[in-house]
Design an enzyme around this catalytic site. Structure first.
Site: not given
Ligand code: NAD
Length: 291
Positions: A119, A140, A152, A190
Site C-alpha cells: 500500500s 495494488h 493502481e 492511500n
C-alpha cells in the site's frame, strides 16, 4: 508475454481476494503463506465468497467449480518460481517483503514478472533487492478485492514498458480498471485516504467526537459509504499505521505524524476486524464502539 499462472504470496485478507478474482478470470493460482492455517482459512473463505456470488447470480456454478480447481496452496515459496507473475501480498513490513523477494529470486524463471501489492512501500527500493528491477512493479488492489473496481499500477524507476503492458492486460482480463501512479509514498489512493483516517483518529484522541459521532458525521455529512474509523478497522489498524509511517518518513512532513492513539490500538493487538477488536468490538452480534 502472456500471463497464464500467478503466484500469490500471503494468504491474508488481500491475498485471498486476489487469488479469488484471478482464478475466476481463468488464471492458475498458487498461494503461499508461512502459516498452513492461514492457507486453509483462505481457501475456505474463497469458496464461501464464490458460492455467495453464485447464489446472487453473478457467477455460473460451473465457472465457480472450475475456479476452485485452479487454486493450489504451498508453504514452500520456491514453488512459485515457475509462475509467470508473482503478486506479493504479505504483511506490510519492508523487511518481510525484502526477505520474500530475496528467497524467491533464485527459483524464478527468467521471464517471471514480480509485483507487490504494497500500500505504501517504495517499488523502486523493493525492485532494487531483486535481480530484475525492469520486471518489477506495484500491483495494488483495493479491499475487498472481488468488489472494488480499481487497481493502481505503479512503475518503479526501472520498470520497462512490456512489464507494465503485461500487468495492464491482467487488470483488464479481471474486468477491473487500472490507474497509473508514480512511485511516491502511498501512491494515489492511500496518500489521500490515510491522512483522512489518521485525522479521524486524532479527532477521537482529542475528544472532539466519539467513534459513533465521527463515523456518522462522515457518512451522513459527506456521503461516505463507511465512516473513517469503521474503514480503518476494515483495512487493519496495523496496515494503517504502517502506511502513515511510510508517509511520515518518506515525505518528512509532520502533517503525516501517526496519531498516538492509532499506535496504542496496534500495540494492544486491537487491529480491527481481523482480530475482532479495533475502534469497534466485533465479538458480539453487532459492532460496539470501543470509545
Ligand atoms: P493480512 O495481515 O491480512 O495478511 C498478511 C498475510 O501475510 C498473513 O496471512 C501472513 O501469515 C502472511 N505472511 C507474513 N509473512 C509472510 C512471509 N514471509 N511469506 C508468506 N506469507 C507471509 O494483511 P493484508 O491486509 O492482506 O495486507 C497484505 C498486503 O496488502 C500489505 O502489503 C498491505 O499493505 C496490502 N494492502 C492491504 C489492503 C487492506 O485494505 N488491508 C489494501 C490494499 C493493499
Amino acid at each position: 508475454m502472456e500471463i497464464k499462472s500467478v503466484g500469490v504470496v500471503g494468504a491474508g485478507q488481500m491475498g485471498n481476494g486476489i487469488a479469488h478474482v484471478l482464478a475466476l478470470a481463468g488464471y492458475d493460482v498458487v498461494m503461499n503463506d508461512v502459516s498452513q492455517e492461514n492457507l486453509n482459512a483462505a481457501v475456505s473463505l474463497i469458496k464461501r465468497n464464490i458460492d455467495r456470488q453464485v447464489s446472487r447470480g453473478k457467477v455460473e456454478e460451473d465457472a465457480a467449480a472450475e475456479a476452485m480447481t485452479r487454486i493450489s496452496t504451498t508453504l514452500a515459496l520456491p514453488e512459485l518460481g515457475q509462475t509467470d507473475l508473482v503478486i506479493e501480498a504479505a504483511t506490510e513490513r519492508e523487511t518481510v517483503k525484502i526477505a520474500i523477494f530475496e528467497d524467491l529470486v533464485p527459483h524464478l524463471k527468467p521471464n517471471t514478472i514480480l509485483t507487490s501489492n504494497t500500500s505504501s512501500i517504495s517499488i523502486t527500493r523493493l525492485a532494487s533487492r531483486t535481480d530484475r528491477p525492469e520486471k518489477f512493479m506495484g500491483f495494488h488492489f483495493m479491499n475487498p478485492v472481488p468488489v472494488m473496481q480499481l487497481v493502481e499500477l505503479i512503475r518503479g524507476i526501472a520498470t520497462d514498458e512490456s512489464t507494465f503492458k503485461a500487468c495492464l492486460a491482467v487488470v483488464e482480463k479481471l474486468g477491473k480498471t487500472a490507474a497509473s501512479a508514480e512511485d511516491f509514498p502511498a501512491f494515489i489512493v492511500n496518500r489521500i485516504l490515510m491522512p483522512m483516517i489518521n485525522e479521524a483518529v486524532y479527532t477521537l484522541y482529542e475528544g472532539v467526537g466519539s467513534v459513533k459521532s465521527i463515523d456518522e458525521s462522515l457518512k451522513l455529512g459527506a456521503n461516505h459509504p463507511m465512516g473513517p474509523l469503521e474503514l480503518a478497522d476494515f483495512i487493519g489498524l496495523d496496515t494503517c499505521l504502517a502506511i502513515m509511517n511510510v508517509l511520515h518518513d518518506g515525505l518528512a512532513d509532520t502533517k503525516y505524524r501517526p496519531c498516538p492513539l492509532l499506535t496504542k490500538y496496534v500495540e494492544a493487538g486491537w487491529l480491527g476486524r481481523k482480530t475482532q477488536r479495533g475502534f469497534y468490538d466485533y465479538r458480539g452480534e453487532v459492532p460496539v464502539p470501543t470509545r
